[in-house]
Motif scaffolding. Structure first.
Motif, PDB file in Angstrom:
ATOM      1  N   THR A   1      16.228  -0.587  -5.612  1.00 29.43           N
ATOM      2  CA  THR A   1      15.932  -1.215  -4.324  1.00 29.43           C
ATOM      3  C   THR A   1      16.955  -2.263  -3.919  1.00 29.43           C
ATOM      4  O   THR A   1      16.886  -2.793  -2.812  1.00 29.43           O
ATOM      5  N   ALA A   2      17.888  -2.577  -4.808  1.00 27.34           N
ATOM      6  CA  ALA A   2      18.884  -3.613  -4.520  1.00 27.34           C
ATOM      7  C   ALA A   2      19.836  -3.159  -3.413  1.00 27.34           C
ATOM      8  O   ALA A   2      20.151  -1.976  -3.290  1.00 27.34           O
ATOM      9  N   ASP A   3      20.272  -4.119  -2.612  1.00 28.69           N
ATOM     10  CA  ASP A   3      21.244  -3.827  -1.564  1.00 28.69           C
ATOM     11  C   ASP A   3      22.642  -3.778  -2.175  1.00 28.69           C
ATOM     12  O   ASP A   3      23.001  -4.628  -2.990  1.00 28.69           O
ATOM     13  N   PHE A   4      23.407  -2.778  -1.777  1.00 26.41           N
ATOM     14  CA  PHE A   4      24.787  -2.683  -2.233  1.00 26.41           C
ATOM     15  C   PHE A   4      25.592  -1.947  -1.182  1.00 26.41           C
ATOM     16  O   PHE A   4      25.047  -1.354  -0.252  1.00 26.41           O
ATOM     17  N   SER A   5      26.888  -2.038  -1.316  1.00 27.21           N
ATOM     18  CA  SER A   5      27.772  -1.327  -0.401  1.00 27.21           C
ATOM     19  C   SER A   5      28.853  -0.640  -1.217  1.00 27.21           C
ATOM     20  O   SER A   5      29.041  -0.911  -2.399  1.00 27.21           O
ATOM     21  N   LEU A   6      29.552   0.260  -0.572  1.00 26.69           N
ATOM     22  CA  LEU A   6      30.671   0.966  -1.183  1.00 26.69           C
ATOM     23  C   LEU A   6      31.939   0.552  -0.459  1.00 26.69           C
ATOM     24  O   LEU A   6      31.938   0.375   0.758  1.00 26.69           O
ATOM     25  N   SER A   7      33.001   0.429  -1.210  1.00 28.78           N
ATOM     26  CA  SER A   7      34.262   0.020  -0.595  1.00 28.78           C
ATOM     27  C   SER A   7      35.411   0.815  -1.187  1.00 28.78           C
ATOM     28  O   SER A   7      35.276   1.482  -2.214  1.00 28.78           O
ATOM     29  N   THR A   8      36.534   0.734  -0.505  1.00 32.94           N
ATOM     30  CA  THR A   8      37.773   1.317  -1.010  1.00 32.94           C
ATOM     31  C   THR A   8      38.715   0.164  -1.326  1.00 32.94           C
ATOM     32  O   THR A   8      38.529  -0.957  -0.853  1.00 32.94           O
ATOM     33  N   ARG A   9      39.716   0.454  -2.099  1.00 31.67           N
ATOM     34  CA  ARG A   9      40.747  -0.547  -2.391  1.00 31.67           C
ATOM     35  C   ARG A   9      42.078   0.015  -1.949  1.00 31.67           C
ATOM     36  O   ARG A   9      42.279   1.224  -1.933  1.00 31.67           O
ATOM     37  N   HIS A  10      42.966  -0.859  -1.650  1.00 27.10           N
ATOM     38  CA  HIS A  10      44.337  -0.519  -1.223  1.00 27.10           C
ATOM     39  C   HIS A  10      44.334   0.342   0.024  1.00 27.10           C
ATOM     40  O   HIS A  10      44.671   1.506  -0.042  1.00 27.10           O
ATOM     41  N   PRO A  11      43.976  -0.152   1.148  1.00 31.57           N
ATOM     42  CA  PRO A  11      43.499  -1.488   1.504  1.00 31.57           C
ATOM     43  C   PRO A  11      42.008  -1.620   1.230  1.00 31.57           C
ATOM     44  O   PRO A  11      41.273  -0.644   1.223  1.00 31.57           O
ATOM     45  N   HIS A  12      41.573  -2.861   1.047  1.00 28.25           N
ATOM     46  CA  HIS A  12      40.159  -3.126   0.783  1.00 28.25           C
ATOM     47  C   HIS A  12      39.368  -2.971   2.081  1.00 28.25           C
ATOM     48  O   HIS A  12      39.623  -3.669   3.057  1.00 28.25           O
ATOM     49  N   ARG A  13      38.445  -1.999   2.080  1.00 25.96           N
ATOM     50  CA  ARG A  13      37.582  -1.767   3.235  1.00 25.96           C
ATOM     51  C   ARG A  13      36.170  -1.527   2.748  1.00 25.96           C
ATOM     52  O   ARG A  13      35.960  -0.701   1.862  1.00 25.96           O
ATOM     53  N   THR A  14      35.216  -2.220   3.323  1.00 23.80           N
ATOM     54  CA  THR A  14      33.811  -1.940   3.057  1.00 23.80           C
ATOM     55  C   THR A  14      33.382  -0.854   4.040  1.00 23.80           C
ATOM     56  O   THR A  14      33.561  -1.005   5.248  1.00 23.80           O
ATOM     57  N   LEU A  15      32.830   0.232   3.499  1.00 19.25           N
ATOM     58  CA  LEU A  15      32.483   1.377   4.338  1.00 19.25           C
ATOM     59  C   LEU A  15      31.131   1.167   4.999  1.00 19.25           C
ATOM     60  O   LEU A  15      30.162   0.771   4.352  1.00 19.25           O
TER      61      LEU A  15
ATOM     62  N   GLU B   1      29.740  -2.439  -4.820  1.00 16.91           N
ATOM     63  CA  GLU B   1      29.702  -3.885  -4.604  1.00 16.91           C
ATOM     64  C   GLU B   1      28.280  -4.265  -4.247  1.00 16.91           C
ATOM     65  O   GLU B   1      27.753  -3.784  -3.247  1.00 16.91           O
ATOM     66  N   GLY B   2      27.671  -5.084  -5.063  1.00 15.33           N
ATOM     67  CA  GLY B   2      26.311  -5.480  -4.740  1.00 15.33           C
ATOM     68  C   GLY B   2      25.657  -6.265  -5.837  1.00 15.33           C
ATOM     69  O   GLY B   2      26.285  -6.684  -6.806  1.00 15.33           O
ATOM     70  N   LEU B   3      24.360  -6.474  -5.646  1.00 17.51           N
ATOM     71  CA  LEU B   3      23.557  -7.219  -6.599  1.00 17.51           C
ATOM     72  C   LEU B   3      22.771  -6.231  -7.441  1.00 17.51           C
ATOM     73  O   LEU B   3      22.416  -5.169  -6.959  1.00 17.51           O
ATOM     74  N   PRO B   4      22.470  -6.470  -8.614  1.00 18.60           N
ATOM     75  CA  PRO B   4      22.788  -7.641  -9.408  1.00 18.60           C
ATOM     76  C   PRO B   4      24.258  -7.661  -9.784  1.00 18.60           C
ATOM     77  O   PRO B   4      24.889  -6.614  -9.914  1.00 18.60           O
ATOM     78  N   ALA B   5      24.784  -8.842  -9.959  1.00 21.60           N
ATOM     79  CA  ALA B   5      26.199  -8.992 -10.284  1.00 21.60           C
ATOM     80  C   ALA B   5      26.464  -8.814 -11.774  1.00 21.60           C
ATOM     81  O   ALA B   5      27.604  -8.712 -12.186  1.00 21.60           O
ATOM     82  N   ASP B   6      25.407  -8.798 -12.578  1.00 23.94           N
ATOM     83  CA  ASP B   6      25.557  -8.658 -14.025  1.00 23.94           C
ATOM     84  C   ASP B   6      25.176  -7.250 -14.464  1.00 23.94           C
ATOM     85  O   ASP B   6      24.256  -6.656 -13.922  1.00 23.94           O
ATOM     86  N   PRO B   7      25.877  -6.716 -15.476  1.00 21.55           N
ATOM     87  CA  PRO B   7      25.508  -5.401 -16.004  1.00 21.55           C
ATOM     88  C   PRO B   7      24.141  -5.462 -16.662  1.00 21.55           C
ATOM     89  O   PRO B   7      23.718  -6.535 -17.043  1.00 21.55           O
ATOM     90  N   PRO B   8      23.442  -4.410 -16.817  1.00 22.75           N
ATOM     91  CA  PRO B   8      23.814  -3.034 -16.511  1.00 22.75           C
ATOM     92  C   PRO B   8      23.536  -2.696 -15.050  1.00 22.75           C
ATOM     93  O   PRO B   8      22.552  -3.142 -14.470  1.00 22.75           O
ATOM     94  N   PHE B   9      24.411  -1.936 -14.474  1.00 23.02           N
ATOM     95  CA  PHE B   9      24.249  -1.499 -13.095  1.00 23.02           C
ATOM     96  C   PHE B   9      23.499  -0.180 -13.035  1.00 23.02           C
ATOM     97  O   PHE B   9      22.793   0.099 -12.081  1.00 23.02           O
ATOM     98  N   LEU B  10      23.682   0.635 -14.066  1.00 22.51           N
ATOM     99  CA  LEU B  10      23.037   1.942 -14.128  1.00 22.51           C
ATOM    100  C   LEU B  10      21.806   1.877 -15.019  1.00 22.51           C
ATOM    101  O   LEU B  10      21.754   1.094 -15.967  1.00 22.51           O
TER     102      LEU B  10
END
Length: 183
Positions: free
Chosen positions: A57-71, A91-100
């Motif tokens: 249920t956490a909010d997160f986003s996906l981004s690219t690098r080189h150039p950095h863009r949040t999709l 990119e999102g919360l929680p900022a600490d692992p585990p993410f999966l």
């Protein structure tokens, strides 16, 4: 003219690449790879990832690098320039692992397993790249994958015949017909 060129680029990419291969990298160096259609939205990728997360249920986003863009979730993959393949970053919360989730981590494959899956996909071309029967493929963190890759390379080097082997056995190494010795 620019709009026409952009729409031409989009149509060309869609006709040339019917499948988009994505690798989603997590901060703890785990990777999920999956295949989507170029017309799928970034929101579809986000919804695909939710069941694999420790906190769905956490909010997160996906981004690219080189150039950095949040999709933006309302953008198609072809418009986000993710065709024919792309690396996306979580990119999102929680900022600490585990993410999966623990379930997802229990199903992960090794680096060599992911590579062999990719190689078999490329030779048969019957299944989309990176999709297993469950719809996803997980690979180990890159630190252990690089060491396993080095081990595999060392094994490959150990099984290759050397010139010193032919000297020891007295066999003559094969020489191409076009190669003239002594000229």
């Amino acid at each position: 003219m620019r709009e026409m060129e952009e729409s031409s680029k989009v149509l060309t990419a869609m006709s040339r690449y019917p499948i988009t291969h994505l690798r989603i990298h997590f901060p703890d160096e785990h990777v999920i790879q999956a295949s989507f259609k170029p017309t799928d939205l970034v929101a579809d990728v986000i919804n695909f990832l939710r069941p694999f997360l420790a906190c769905p249920t956490a909010d997160f986003s996906l981004s690219t690098r080189h150039p950095h863009r949040t999709l933006s979730p309302s953008t198609t993959l072809v418009a986000a320039d993710c065709v024919p393949n792309a690396r996306l970053y979580y990119e999102g919360l929680p900022a600490d692992p585990p993410f999966l989730s623990e379930d997802t981590l229990a199903k992960k494959s090794s680096y060599s397993g992911a590579c062999s899956s990719l190689n078999s996909m490329n030779t048969t071309k019957t299944r989309p790249l990176g999709i297993s029967s469950k719809g996803h493929t997980l690979s180990e963190p890159s630190s252990s994958s690089s060491s396993s890759r080095r081990k595999e390379e060392a094994l490959d080097l150990g099984t290759r015949p050397n010139a010193s082997d032919s000297r020891m056995t007295g066999t003559v190494p094969k020489v191409p017909k076009w190669f003239k010795v002594g000229k």
